[in-house]
Design a protein around this motif. Sequence first.
Motif, PDB file in Angstrom:
ATOM      1  N   PHE A   4      31.729  70.017  14.515  1.00 56.34           N
ATOM      2  CA  PHE A   4      30.523  69.547  13.848  1.00 56.34           C
ATOM      3  C   PHE A   4      30.394  68.040  14.045  1.00 56.34           C
ATOM      4  N   HIS A   5      29.173  67.560  14.265  1.00 58.51           N
ATOM      5  CA  HIS A   5      28.911  66.138  14.493  1.00 58.51           C
ATOM      6  C   HIS A   5      27.922  65.630  13.458  1.00 58.51           C
ATOM      7  N   LEU A   6      28.240  64.504  12.850  1.00 61.19           N
ATOM      8  CA  LEU A   6      27.378  63.845  11.876  1.00 61.19           C
ATOM      9  C   LEU A   6      27.351  62.374  12.224  1.00 61.19           C
ATOM     10  N   HIS A   7      26.159  61.786  12.309  1.00 62.69           N
ATOM     11  CA  HIS A   7      26.012  60.378  12.671  1.00 62.69           C
ATOM     12  C   HIS A   7      25.206  59.670  11.597  1.00 62.69           C
ATOM     13  N   LEU A   8      25.788  58.620  11.009  1.00 60.70           N
ATOM     14  CA  LEU A   8      25.107  57.806  10.012  1.00 60.70           C
ATOM     15  C   LEU A   8      24.758  56.457  10.605  1.00 60.70           C
ATOM     16  N   SER A   9      23.580  55.962  10.284  1.00 57.24           N
ATOM     17  CA  SER A   9      23.191  54.601  10.618  1.00 57.24           C
ATOM     18  C   SER A   9      23.491  53.745   9.394  1.00 57.24           C
ATOM     19  N   VAL A  10      24.185  52.636   9.588  1.00 56.10           N
ATOM     20  CA  VAL A  10      24.636  51.808   8.464  1.00 56.10           C
ATOM     21  C   VAL A  10      24.247  50.348   8.668  1.00 56.10           C
ATOM     22  N   GLU A  11      24.194  49.589   7.574  1.00 59.01           N
ATOM     23  CA  GLU A  11      23.943  48.147   7.661  1.00 59.01           C
ATOM     24  C   GLU A  11      25.236  47.380   7.871  1.00 59.01           C
ATOM     25  N   ASP A  12      26.269  47.671   7.079  1.00 57.69           N
ATOM     26  CA  ASP A  12      27.529  46.941   7.119  1.00 57.69           C
ATOM     27  C   ASP A  12      28.609  47.845   7.707  1.00 57.69           C
ATOM     28  N   LEU A  13      28.853  47.694   8.991  1.00 58.19           N
ATOM     29  CA  LEU A  13      29.796  48.572   9.679  1.00 58.19           C
ATOM     30  C   LEU A  13      31.220  48.399   9.142  1.00 58.19           C
ATOM     31  N   GLU A  14      31.655  47.161   8.939  1.00 60.95           N
ATOM     32  CA  GLU A  14      33.026  46.918   8.462  1.00 60.95           C
ATOM     33  C   GLU A  14      33.289  47.593   7.124  1.00 60.95           C
ATOM     34  N   GLN A  15      32.370  47.446   6.195  1.00 60.12           N
ATOM     35  CA  GLN A  15      32.528  48.056   4.875  1.00 60.12           C
ATOM     36  C   GLN A  15      32.621  49.577   5.003  1.00 60.12           C
ATOM     37  N   ASN A  16      31.784  50.153   5.853  1.00 58.51           N
ATOM     38  CA  ASN A  16      31.789  51.603   6.041  1.00 58.51           C
ATOM     39  C   ASN A  16      33.033  52.078   6.775  1.00 58.51           C
ATOM     40  N   VAL A  17      33.524  51.307   7.742  1.00 62.02           N
ATOM     41  CA  VAL A  17      34.754  51.684   8.431  1.00 62.02           C
ATOM     42  C   VAL A  17      35.912  51.718   7.433  1.00 62.02           C
ATOM     43  N   ARG A  18      36.006  50.719   6.560  1.00 65.73           N
ATOM     44  CA  ARG A  18      37.066  50.721   5.542  1.00 65.73           C
ATOM     45  C   ARG A  18      36.934  51.939   4.632  1.00 65.73           C
ATOM     46  N   PHE A  19      35.704  52.209   4.171  1.00 69.02           N
ATOM     47  CA  PHE A  19      35.473  53.330   3.266  1.00 69.02           C
ATOM     48  C   PHE A  19      35.849  54.660   3.916  1.00 69.02           C
ATOM     49  N   TYR A  20      35.293  54.943   5.092  1.00 69.48           N
ATOM     50  CA  TYR A  20      35.539  56.238   5.727  1.00 69.48           C
ATOM     51  C   TYR A  20      36.965  56.357   6.268  1.00 69.48           C
ATOM     52  N   SER A  21      37.602  55.258   6.641  1.00 69.14           N
ATOM     53  CA  SER A  21      39.009  55.320   7.021  1.00 69.14           C
ATOM     54  C   SER A  21      39.844  55.776   5.829  1.00 69.14           C
ATOM     55  N   GLY A  22      39.476  55.305   4.640  1.00 65.11           N
ATOM     56  CA  GLY A  22      40.157  55.761   3.429  1.00 65.11           C
ATOM     57  C   GLY A  22      39.891  57.226   3.143  1.00 65.11           C
ATOM     58  N   ILE A  23      38.645  57.631   3.239  1.00 62.29           N
ATOM     59  CA  ILE A  23      38.271  59.028   2.982  1.00 62.29           C
ATOM     60  C   ILE A  23      38.992  59.968   3.953  1.00 62.29           C
ATOM     61  N   PHE A  24      39.011  59.602   5.246  1.00 61.02           N
ATOM     62  CA  PHE A  24      39.590  60.472   6.259  1.00 61.02           C
ATOM     63  C   PHE A  24      41.097  60.274   6.428  1.00 61.02           C
ATOM     64  N   GLY A  25      41.657  59.199   5.844  1.00 62.56           N
ATOM     65  CA  GLY A  25      43.085  58.956   5.941  1.00 62.56           C
ATOM     66  C   GLY A  25      43.544  58.511   7.309  1.00 62.56           C
ATOM     67  N   GLN A  26      42.633  57.936   8.094  1.00 63.03           N
ATOM     68  CA  GLN A  26      42.979  57.467   9.431  1.00 63.03           C
ATOM     69  C   GLN A  26      41.911  56.492   9.912  1.00 63.03           C
ATOM     70  N   PRO A  27      42.283  55.580  10.822  1.00 61.34           N
ATOM     71  CA  PRO A  27      41.290  54.668  11.391  1.00 61.34           C
ATOM     72  C   PRO A  27      40.406  55.404  12.398  1.00 61.34           C
ATOM     73  N   PRO A  28      39.295  54.781  12.811  1.00 58.43           N
ATOM     74  CA  PRO A  28      38.430  55.416  13.811  1.00 58.43           C
ATOM     75  C   PRO A  28      39.165  55.681  15.125  1.00 58.43           C
ATOM     76  N   THR A  29      38.770  56.739  15.787  1.00 55.94           N
ATOM     77  CA  THR A  29      39.280  57.074  17.114  1.00 55.94           C
ATOM     78  C   THR A  29      38.683  56.140  18.158  1.00 55.94           C
ATOM     79  N   VAL A  30      37.391  55.797  17.972  1.00 52.07           N
ATOM     80  CA  VAL A  30      36.679  54.864  18.833  1.00 52.07           C
ATOM     81  C   VAL A  30      36.127  53.766  17.932  1.00 52.07           C
ATOM     82  N   ARG A  31      36.346  52.500  18.314  1.00 55.74           N
ATOM     83  CA  ARG A  31      35.852  51.384  17.501  1.00 55.74           C
ATOM     84  C   ARG A  31      35.237  50.333  18.416  1.00 55.74           C
ATOM     85  N   LYS A  32      33.961  50.023  18.195  1.00 57.49           N
ATOM     86  CA  LYS A  32      33.236  48.989  18.927  1.00 57.49           C
ATOM     87  C   LYS A  32      32.587  48.060  17.898  1.00 57.49           C
ATOM     88  N   ASP A  33      31.981  46.964  18.351  1.00 54.70           N
ATOM     89  CA  ASP A  33      31.335  46.022  17.432  1.00 54.70           C
ATOM     90  C   ASP A  33      30.202  46.649  16.634  1.00 54.70           C
TER      91      ASP A  33
END
Length: 146
Positions: A4-33
Motif C-alpha cells: 500500500f502507498h500513501l503520500h502526504l504533502s507537508v509544510e515542515d518536512l523535518e518535523q514530519n520526519v521526526r514524527f513519522y520516524s517515531g511512529i514507525f520506529g525507524q528512519p526513512p528508507t529514502v531521505r532527500k531535502d
Amino acid sequence: MKRFHLHLSVEDLEQNVRFYSGIFGQPPTVRKDDYAKWMIDDPRINFALSRRGRKTGLDHLGIQAEDKQELEDLQNRFHTAGMPVLEQRETACCYSRSDKHWTVDPQGLAWEAYQTLEGIPVFGEAESTSGDSACCVPSLSLIRPT
C-alpha cells in the motif's frame, strides 16, 4: 506481494520526519531535502512525504506492484472500478523511474498503481523550480470522467 502507498504533502518536512520516524520506529528508507519515504514491512506500506509547494495533506493513494504481472492485475482492477485510467510508462518522479496507471475515485482522489523500475538522482525529469508538483500526480482533468 503488493504494498500500500500513501503520500502526504507537508509544510515542515523535518518535523514530519521526526514524527513519522517515531511512529514507525525507524528512519526513512529514502531521505532527500524535499522528500522522505519509509518502506515498512509491518504493516506493509510505502509511506512518503514531500515538501513541493502543494496544498498540505493527503496527496494521493496507491498500490506498489513488485513485478509486471502485479501491475497488469492492478491496471485491470482500475478498469473494473469503472473510472478512466491514465497510463504512464518509464515516467520519472519521486526519485524513481516507474511504470504507472492513474485513476480517481468518485470523490476525485488520485489513485496510483505502479512498479518502480529504478532509483534516479532527481525528483523528476521535468524538475520544476516552482516546486508545484508533490509527486508527479498528473492533471486530474486527464483522468476525471467528463
